[in-house]
Design a protein around this motif. Sequence first.
Motif, PDB file in Angstrom:
ATOM      1  N   ARG A   1       0.831  -1.201   0.000  1.00 36.81           N
ATOM      2  CA  ARG A   1       0.000   0.000   0.000  1.00 36.81           C
ATOM      3  C   ARG A   1       0.875   1.264   0.000  1.00 36.81           C
ATOM      4  O   ARG A   1       0.575   2.231  -0.696  1.00 36.81           O
ATOM      5  CB  ARG A   1      -0.955  -0.004   1.186  1.00 36.81           C
TER       6      ARG A   1
ATOM      7  N   ARG B   1      -2.511  -7.436  -6.345  1.00 38.45           N
ATOM      8  CA  ARG B   1      -3.743  -6.638  -6.373  1.00 38.45           C
ATOM      9  C   ARG B   1      -3.684  -5.829  -7.660  1.00 38.45           C
ATOM     10  O   ARG B   1      -2.872  -4.930  -7.802  1.00 38.45           O
ATOM     11  CB  ARG B   1      -3.815  -5.725  -5.157  1.00 38.45           C
TER      12      ARG B   1
ATOM     13  N   GLU C   1      -5.839  -3.730  -9.104  1.00 38.59           N
ATOM     14  CA  GLU C   1      -6.338  -2.349  -9.066  1.00 38.59           C
ATOM     15  C   GLU C   1      -6.445  -1.905  -7.616  1.00 38.59           C
ATOM     16  O   GLU C   1      -6.812  -2.708  -6.750  1.00 38.59           O
ATOM     17  CB  GLU C   1      -7.738  -2.261  -9.698  1.00 38.59           C
ATOM     18  N   PRO C   2      -6.155  -0.627  -7.329  1.00 32.90           N
ATOM     19  CA  PRO C   2      -6.372  -0.149  -5.953  1.00 32.90           C
ATOM     20  C   PRO C   2      -7.822  -0.410  -5.551  1.00 32.90           C
ATOM     21  O   PRO C   2      -8.736  -0.243  -6.348  1.00 32.90           O
ATOM     22  CB  PRO C   2      -6.094   1.355  -6.056  1.00 32.90           C
ATOM     23  N   GLY C   3      -8.013  -0.873  -4.343  1.00 35.30           N
ATOM     24  CA  GLY C   3      -9.362  -1.168  -3.871  1.00 35.30           C
ATOM     25  C   GLY C   3      -9.776  -2.615  -4.096  1.00 35.30           C
ATOM     26  O   GLY C   3     -10.696  -3.090  -3.448  1.00 35.30           O
ATOM     27  N   ASP C   4      -9.115  -3.304  -5.053  1.00 35.99           N
ATOM     28  CA  ASP C   4      -9.395  -4.729  -5.246  1.00 35.99           C
ATOM     29  C   ASP C   4      -8.900  -5.500  -4.026  1.00 35.99           C
ATOM     30  O   ASP C   4      -7.967  -5.061  -3.351  1.00 35.99           O
ATOM     31  CB  ASP C   4      -8.644  -5.281  -6.470  1.00 35.99           C
TER      32      ASP C   4
END
Length: 167
Positions: free
Chosen positions: A40, A62, A64-67
Motif C-alpha cells: 500500500r 492486487r 487495481e487499488p481497492g481490489d
Amino acid sequence: MSDPALLLYPDPRLRLVAAPVEHFDDELEGSVRDLEAVMRAVSALGLTLPHIGRLQRVVILRMEPGDPITRYVNPEIVWASPEFAPQTEGSVSMPGIMDVVERAVAVRVRYRDLSGAVHEEAAEGFRAACLQHEIDQLDGIFWIERLSRLRRDRAIKRFAKLRRAEG
C-alpha cells in the motif's frame, strides 16, 4: 521483527532464491501483513516477501487499488501457454524504469493460502505476466534479467542516473 523496508536494486538479496513456507502460522500471517503494508505504501500491483528482505515464497497481488489482495504461498507455475506476448514491466525496487518483457500469455498457478489449503488459478494477459514476474522474483530472477543484455545495461544506467538526480 523490525519495520519492513522495500529493498532497492541492486540489493543482492533481490537475487536470492526464496525458501518454501513450511509453517502456516501467526508468524506467516504477520509477515504477510507487513508485506501488504509495504504494498500500500509504495502502490505496487504485486510484491514478494523477498522484496522486503524475507526469503520466503510468498506473493501478493492486487491488480487495481481497492481490489482485494490475493495471497499466494509457495506458488508454482504448473502450466504455461506456448504463446508469448510483450508486456511492459517494472519494479517498485527499481522505480522509474520500465521495459518490455516477453511472457507466456496464459498460465496456471498452484499455490497455498495462509491456512495451507491448496488452490489453482488460471490467468491470462497482464495478470499472467504479473504472476510470472513475481514468481521469477521468488526464484531470484530480478525482472531486468529477462531483457537483452543491451536493454538491461541501458535500464541499469537509467536507474543509476535517476538515483543520482534524486541526490
